[in-house]
Design a protein around this motif. Structure first.
Motif, PDB file in Angstrom:
ATOM      1  N   ASP A  81      59.559  95.543  58.049  1.00  0.00           N
ATOM      2  CA  ASP A  81      58.403  95.613  57.156  1.00  0.00           C
ATOM      3  C   ASP A  81      57.425  94.502  57.553  1.00  0.00           C
ATOM      4  O   ASP A  81      57.731  93.317  57.394  1.00  0.00           O
ATOM      5  N   ILE A  82      56.291  94.894  58.081  1.00  0.00           N
ATOM      6  CA  ILE A  82      55.279  93.899  58.445  1.00  0.00           C
ATOM      7  C   ILE A  82      54.593  93.431  57.166  1.00  0.00           C
ATOM      8  O   ILE A  82      54.045  94.232  56.409  1.00  0.00           O
ATOM      9  N   GLU A  83      54.648  92.145  56.922  1.00  0.00           N
ATOM     10  CA  GLU A  83      54.038  91.556  55.726  1.00  0.00           C
ATOM     11  C   GLU A  83      52.967  90.555  56.150  1.00  0.00           C
ATOM     12  O   GLU A  83      52.967  90.059  57.273  1.00  0.00           O
ATOM     13  N   TYR A  84      52.079  90.254  55.220  1.00  0.00           N
ATOM     14  CA  TYR A  84      50.966  89.353  55.503  1.00  0.00           C
ATOM     15  C   TYR A  84      50.955  88.211  54.491  1.00  0.00           C
ATOM     16  O   TYR A  84      51.023  88.438  53.281  1.00  0.00           O
ATOM     17  N   THR A  85      50.902  86.999  55.004  1.00  0.00           N
ATOM     18  CA  THR A  85      50.846  85.819  54.139  1.00  0.00           C
ATOM     19  C   THR A  85      49.787  84.857  54.674  1.00  0.00           C
ATOM     20  O   THR A  85      49.457  84.885  55.874  1.00  0.00           O
ATOM     21  N   VAL A  86      49.290  84.013  53.799  1.00  0.00           N
ATOM     22  CA  VAL A  86      48.293  83.021  54.195  1.00  0.00           C
ATOM     23  C   VAL A  86      49.008  81.787  54.747  1.00  0.00           C
ATOM     24  O   VAL A  86      49.914  81.246  54.110  1.00  0.00           O
ATOM     25  N   GLN A  87      48.623  81.378  55.936  1.00  0.00           N
ATOM     26  CA  GLN A  87      49.196  80.185  56.561  1.00  0.00           C
ATOM     27  C   GLN A  87      48.076  79.297  57.084  1.00  0.00           C
ATOM     28  O   GLN A  87      47.028  79.772  57.502  1.00  0.00           O
ATOM     29  N   ARG A  88      48.339  78.003  57.030  1.00  0.00           N
ATOM     30  CA  ARG A  88      47.355  77.045  57.549  1.00  0.00           C
ATOM     31  C   ARG A  88      47.747  76.670  58.980  1.00  0.00           C
ATOM     32  O   ARG A  88      48.871  76.249  59.237  1.00  0.00           O
ATOM     33  N   PHE A  89      46.821  76.839  59.902  1.00  0.00           N
ATOM     34  CA  PHE A  89      47.074  76.468  61.289  1.00  0.00           C
ATOM     35  C   PHE A  89      47.180  74.956  61.426  1.00  0.00           C
ATOM     36  O   PHE A  89      46.499  74.195  60.717  1.00  0.00           O
ATOM     37  N   TRP A 111      59.857  76.607  73.203  1.00  0.00           N
ATOM     38  CA  TRP A 111      59.180  77.840  73.609  1.00  0.00           C
ATOM     39  C   TRP A 111      60.170  78.988  73.758  1.00  0.00           C
ATOM     40  O   TRP A 111      59.869  80.126  73.380  1.00  0.00           O
ATOM     41  N   GLU A 112      61.331  78.718  74.308  1.00  0.00           N
ATOM     42  CA  GLU A 112      62.348  79.760  74.445  1.00  0.00           C
ATOM     43  C   GLU A 112      62.716  80.338  73.087  1.00  0.00           C
ATOM     44  O   GLU A 112      62.961  81.548  72.955  1.00  0.00           O
ATOM     45  N   ALA A 113      62.752  79.492  72.065  1.00  0.00           N
ATOM     46  CA  ALA A 113      63.127  79.941  70.718  1.00  0.00           C
ATOM     47  C   ALA A 113      62.115  80.916  70.136  1.00  0.00           C
ATOM     48  O   ALA A 113      62.426  81.634  69.177  1.00  0.00           O
ATOM     49  N   LEU A 114      60.916  80.964  70.701  1.00  0.00           N
ATOM     50  CA  LEU A 114      59.902  81.921  70.242  1.00  0.00           C
ATOM     51  C   LEU A 114      60.147  83.324  70.796  1.00  0.00           C
ATOM     52  O   LEU A 114      59.487  84.278  70.383  1.00  0.00           O
ATOM     53  N   GLY A 115      61.069  83.445  71.750  1.00  0.00           N
ATOM     54  CA  GLY A 115      61.363  84.755  72.327  1.00  0.00           C
ATOM     55  C   GLY A 115      60.537  85.078  73.553  1.00  0.00           C
ATOM     56  O   GLY A 115      60.376  86.250  73.902  1.00  0.00           O
ATOM     57  N   VAL A 116      60.025  84.046  74.240  1.00  0.00           N
ATOM     58  CA  VAL A 116      59.110  84.288  75.356  1.00  0.00           C
ATOM     59  C   VAL A 116      59.789  84.946  76.552  1.00  0.00           C
ATOM     60  O   VAL A 116      59.112  85.494  77.425  1.00  0.00           O
ATOM     61  N   ASN A 117      61.118  84.878  76.608  1.00  0.00           N
ATOM     62  CA  ASN A 117      61.833  85.470  77.741  1.00  0.00           C
ATOM     63  C   ASN A 117      62.870  86.495  77.300  1.00  0.00           C
ATOM     64  O   ASN A 117      63.869  86.715  77.999  1.00  0.00           O
ATOM     65  N   TYR A 118      62.642  87.117  76.155  1.00  0.00           N
ATOM     66  CA  TYR A 118      63.568  88.163  75.711  1.00  0.00           C
ATOM     67  C   TYR A 118      63.547  89.340  76.692  1.00  0.00           C
ATOM     68  O   TYR A 118      62.527  89.642  77.308  1.00  0.00           O
ATOM     69  N   ASP A 240      58.609  85.898  62.469  1.00  0.00           N
ATOM     70  CA  ASP A 240      60.055  85.736  62.640  1.00  0.00           C
ATOM     71  C   ASP A 240      60.800  87.056  62.501  1.00  0.00           C
ATOM     72  O   ASP A 240      61.803  87.278  63.182  1.00  0.00           O
ATOM     73  N   ALA A 241      60.330  87.938  61.623  1.00  0.00           N
ATOM     74  CA  ALA A 241      60.986  89.231  61.464  1.00  0.00           C
ATOM     75  C   ALA A 241      60.854  90.064  62.732  1.00  0.00           C
ATOM     76  O   ALA A 241      61.807  90.748  63.148  1.00  0.00           O
ATOM     77  N   VAL A 242      59.692  90.012  63.361  1.00  0.00           N
ATOM     78  CA  VAL A 242      59.474  90.737  64.619  1.00  0.00           C
ATOM     79  C   VAL A 242      60.337  90.124  65.725  1.00  0.00           C
ATOM     80  O   VAL A 242      60.995  90.842  66.495  1.00  0.00           O
ATOM     81  N   ARG A 243      60.330  88.800  65.814  1.00  0.00           N
ATOM     82  CA  ARG A 243      61.124  88.136  66.854  1.00  0.00           C
ATOM     83  C   ARG A 243      62.612  88.448  66.694  1.00  0.00           C
ATOM     84  O   ARG A 243      63.307  88.741  67.682  1.00  0.00           O
ATOM     85  N   GLU A 244      63.106  88.390  65.461  1.00  0.00           N
ATOM     86  CA  GLU A 244      64.526  88.660  65.226  1.00  0.00           C
ATOM     87  C   GLU A 244      64.888  90.099  65.596  1.00  0.00           C
ATOM     88  O   GLU A 244      65.962  90.359  66.152  1.00  0.00           O
ATOM     89  N   TRP A 245      63.970  91.042  65.299  1.00  0.00           N
ATOM     90  CA  TRP A 245      64.228  92.443  65.668  1.00  0.00           C
ATOM     91  C   TRP A 245      64.318  92.569  67.182  1.00  0.00           C
ATOM     92  O   TRP A 245      65.208  93.229  67.714  1.00  0.00           O
ATOM     93  N   ALA A 246      63.379  91.940  67.891  1.00  0.00           N
ATOM     94  CA  ALA A 246      63.376  92.009  69.348  1.00  0.00           C
ATOM     95  C   ALA A 246      64.629  91.357  69.929  1.00  0.00           C
ATOM     96  O   ALA A 246      65.196  91.852  70.918  1.00  0.00           O
TER      97      ALA A 246
END
Length: 274
Positions: A81-89, A111-118, A240-246
């Motif tokens: 489920d793609i959700e939208y929340t307000v975040q401060r950069f 960087w690896e923890a972001l899933g850059v090399n999945y 994080d939900a997208v990364r975990e799915w991937a």
């Protein structure tokens, strides 16, 4: 006094004694009031629960409609489920977080923890067309489950950003000496890879152009000077939900030699890298 009189007096005394101590009418009234109060509480609870559930449902429907409007179809939508929340950069100019620091094993781990090399995920055949995959694109051999190997674009874009970081002039020698990943190739290919990544990010930024605004703040109390405030709020997806799915849906790291099916008869086979 006769026996009858005695009985009458006894009954009278019993009745008189019972009057002050028999709260039957009072109890009945309280029971009625309590029942009414409980009904009111139940109605209020049902209202608030229904309102909360309705809000969650409406927000979920709105989020899904927004995703469908601004995104190409993706097979992960059936599970995430793609959700939208307000975040401060975090837009600090001088205070570096781990992603900005000079090359080191700790920075690489962040960087690896972001899933850059999945690794690739599998797109089922019945969803391939909606996801933009053609019948003559690379497919997995049926005996290994079939489907199409594919990568989540957002993670590829982060992979590209990571490569740009690695090729910054103060990081380049470090990664060139390691000779891993993109740096297994000669410098010419590394350059082509990097400019490919640069242009992928350019196109993505233009495709999803941010229409927010950057205000300014005052710095240096002794000599107030305006400076752009990069710490702005954004409406963000639940990354994080997208990364975990991937991560959970990666194809195996080691596959047999015939894992991929051969090209389909009459299908496109390019003479060079497109």
């Amino acid at each position: 006094m006769s026996k009858l009189d005695d009985d009458s007096d006894e009954r009278l005394l019993l009745d008189e004694d019972a009057l002050p101590w028999t709260p039957a009418p009072t109890r009945s009234l309280w029971h009625r009031r309590r029942g009414f109060i409980l009904q009111i509480i139940a109605v209020l609870l049902a209202f608030f629960i229904g309102s909360a559930l309705g809000y969650v449902w409406q927000r979920r429907e709105t989020d899904q409609a927004c995703t469908r409007r601004v995104s190409h179809y993706s097979p992960l939508l059936k599970d995430v489920d793609i959700e939208y929340t307000v975040q401060r950069f975090n837009g600090s100019l001088l205070k570096e977080n781990i992603f900005r620091q000079q090359a080191s094993p700790e920075v690489d781990a962040a960087w690896e923890a972001l899933g850059v090399n999945y690794r690739s995920i599998r797109v089922p055949p019945d969803q391939a067309g909606k996801a933009g995959l053609a019948n003559d694109q690379v497919q997995i051999n049926e005996k290994y489950g079939g489907g199409y190997p594919a990568n989540v674009e957002g993670l590829h874009q982060l992979h590209c950003l990571n490569l740009l970081r690695q090729t910054l002039h103060w990081n380049y020698d470090y990664y060139h000496a390691l000779g891993q990943g993109a740096f297994q190739n000669d410098d010419t290919i590394v350059q082509r890879h990097t400019t490919h990544c640069l242009d992928i990010i350019r196109q993505q930024l233009m495709c999803t152009v941010d229409i927010g605004v950057l205000g300014q703040v005052w710095i240096s109390p002794d000599h107030p000077t305006p400076f752009v405030d990069f710490n702005t709020q954004h409406v963000c997806r639940n990354f994080d939900a997208v990364r975990e799915w991937a991560e959970m849906n990666q194809l195996p790291g080691q596959v047999p030699g015939d894992f991929l099916a051969p090209p389909t008869e009459g299908g496109r086979v390019y003479a060079e890298i497109p």
